[in-house]
Design an enzyme around this catalytic site. Structure first.
Site, mmCIF file in Angstrom:
data_model
loop_
_atom_site.group_PDB
_atom_site.id
_atom_site.type_symbol
_atom_site.label_atom_id
_atom_site.label_comp_id
_atom_site.label_asym_id
_atom_site.label_seq_id
_atom_site.Cartn_x
_atom_site.Cartn_y
_atom_site.Cartn_z
ATOM 1 N N GLU A 103 39.281 41.909 45.386
ATOM 2 C CA GLU A 103 38.305 42.418 46.347
ATOM 3 C C GLU A 103 37.519 41.339 47.080
ATOM 4 O O GLU A 103 37.230 41.482 48.279
ATOM 5 C CB GLU A 103 37.313 43.373 45.642
ATOM 6 C CG GLU A 103 37.860 44.745 45.339
ATOM 7 C CD GLU A 103 38.593 44.829 44.020
ATOM 8 O OE1 GLU A 103 38.894 45.943 43.577
ATOM 9 O OE2 GLU A 103 38.870 43.760 43.411
ATOM 10 N N GLY A 132 41.291 48.866 43.256
ATOM 11 C CA GLY A 132 40.924 50.175 42.724
ATOM 12 C C GLY A 132 41.931 50.714 41.734
ATOM 13 O O GLY A 132 41.573 51.474 40.827
ATOM 14 N N GLU A 171 40.908 49.177 38.527
ATOM 15 C CA GLU A 171 39.677 49.808 38.041
ATOM 16 C C GLU A 171 39.943 51.206 37.485
ATOM 17 O O GLU A 171 39.292 51.627 36.521
ATOM 18 C CB GLU A 171 38.649 49.856 39.164
ATOM 19 C CG GLU A 171 38.108 48.476 39.515
ATOM 20 C CD GLU A 171 37.028 48.511 40.568
ATOM 21 O OE1 GLU A 171 35.888 48.128 40.259
ATOM 22 O OE2 GLU A 171 37.333 48.939 41.699
ATOM 23 N N ALA A 186 42.664 50.566 46.587
ATOM 24 C CA ALA A 186 42.107 51.592 47.451
ATOM 25 C C ALA A 186 42.806 51.532 48.808
ATOM 26 O O ALA A 186 43.393 50.517 49.186
ATOM 27 C CB ALA A 186 40.604 51.385 47.619
#
Length: 265
Positions: free
Chosen positions: A144, A121, A124, A78
């Protein structure tokens, strides 16, 4: 065709054909970090593929390497600049998790072609795909907790389902990063390819899917995702639908004709 105009997208490069859509994550200046604009454009893409089902291939663009060359990269995670400013209400909105669930539920299969880094991210996003192919330079992980947060967009449950509890905990609690062969051994990717051959491998898999009956593939994907206590009842209902389809009769008759021809020739 979906009617999407590739020129209207700024974080994705789209290539559409009759049976598939190829979406390239295209933010090389920030190593394909997933930001709010990319999330919005992926929602737009999902809306189109929900209306006009097609196989989706997700991949990343090339990014500048430290040695002056370009290297393949799926997504570094992210956008940390945006993530740092998010607060409680943003987390409760499930900005990334809502999109990744939507991707996972698309009518036709999703193929993630993972080159270079697929972290946070980006990993994911890959877990939400039906298939993951890796390059031999792949680095895959969930860092994370090192940033003071959790991977809240699917890794906490998808990773355990995909690879088992032991390796999932190492990746989630200890930040372990897997290379391509480790990811293959743990079932997180289905094959490894040289970076330059990865796009062709993803297209070849899409070709194999495209040769199947699209309705049968769609229904198989939906039934596969059902909870255990829904089977075998939902299987019987799904089969009842397919048993009445014209495509089933045509494909089975073609099979019998080929078999007969092979017997008599």
């Amino acid at each position: 065709m979906t009617g999407l105009d590739p020129a209207e997208f700024t974080t994705l490069r789209l290539r559409e054909s009759g049976d598939r859509m190829h979406a390239v994550l295209d933010r090389p200046e920030v190593r394909n970090a997933i930001d709010a604009a990319m999330i919005a454009e992926l929602h737009t893409l999902c809306a189109a593929l929900e209306t006009t089902p097609k196989i989706l291939i997700l991949s990343g663009t090339e990014v500048p390497g430290r040695d002056g060359t370009t290297k393949g990269l799926f997504a570094s995670g992210a956008d940390i600049g945006q993530l740092k400013e998010r607060r409680r209400d943003d987390a409760l909105r499930g900005i990334n998790s809502t999109l990744f669930d939507r991707l996972a539920q698309l009518p036709m299969p999703v193929i993630a072609a993972l080159d270079g880094f697929a972290l946070g991210g980006g990993a994911e996003l890959a877990w939400a795909a039906d298939f993951r192919l890796g390059s031999d330079t792949l680095k895959l992980g969930q860092p994370e907790t090192g940033l003071g947060i959790i991977p809240a967009a699917g890794a906490l449950w998808r990773l355990r389902e995909l690879a088992g509890e032991a390796i999932a905990k190492e990746m989630l609690f200890a930040g372990r990063i897997l290379d391509a062969e480790e990811a293959l051994a743990h079932g997180l990717i289905s094959s490894v390819h040289p970076s330059e051959e990865l796009p062709a491998a993803a297209e070849a898999l899409a070709d194999r899917i495209a040769r199947q009956d699209p309705l049968a593939v769609r229904i198989t994907k939906q039934v596969f995702a059902m909870p255990r206590d829904a089977h075998p009842h939902v299987d019987n209902l799904a089969q009842a639908i397919l048993f009445e389809s014209e495509e089933k009769f045509a494909r089975m008759q073609a099979f019998l004709d080929r078999k007969k021809k092979g017997t008599t020739s």
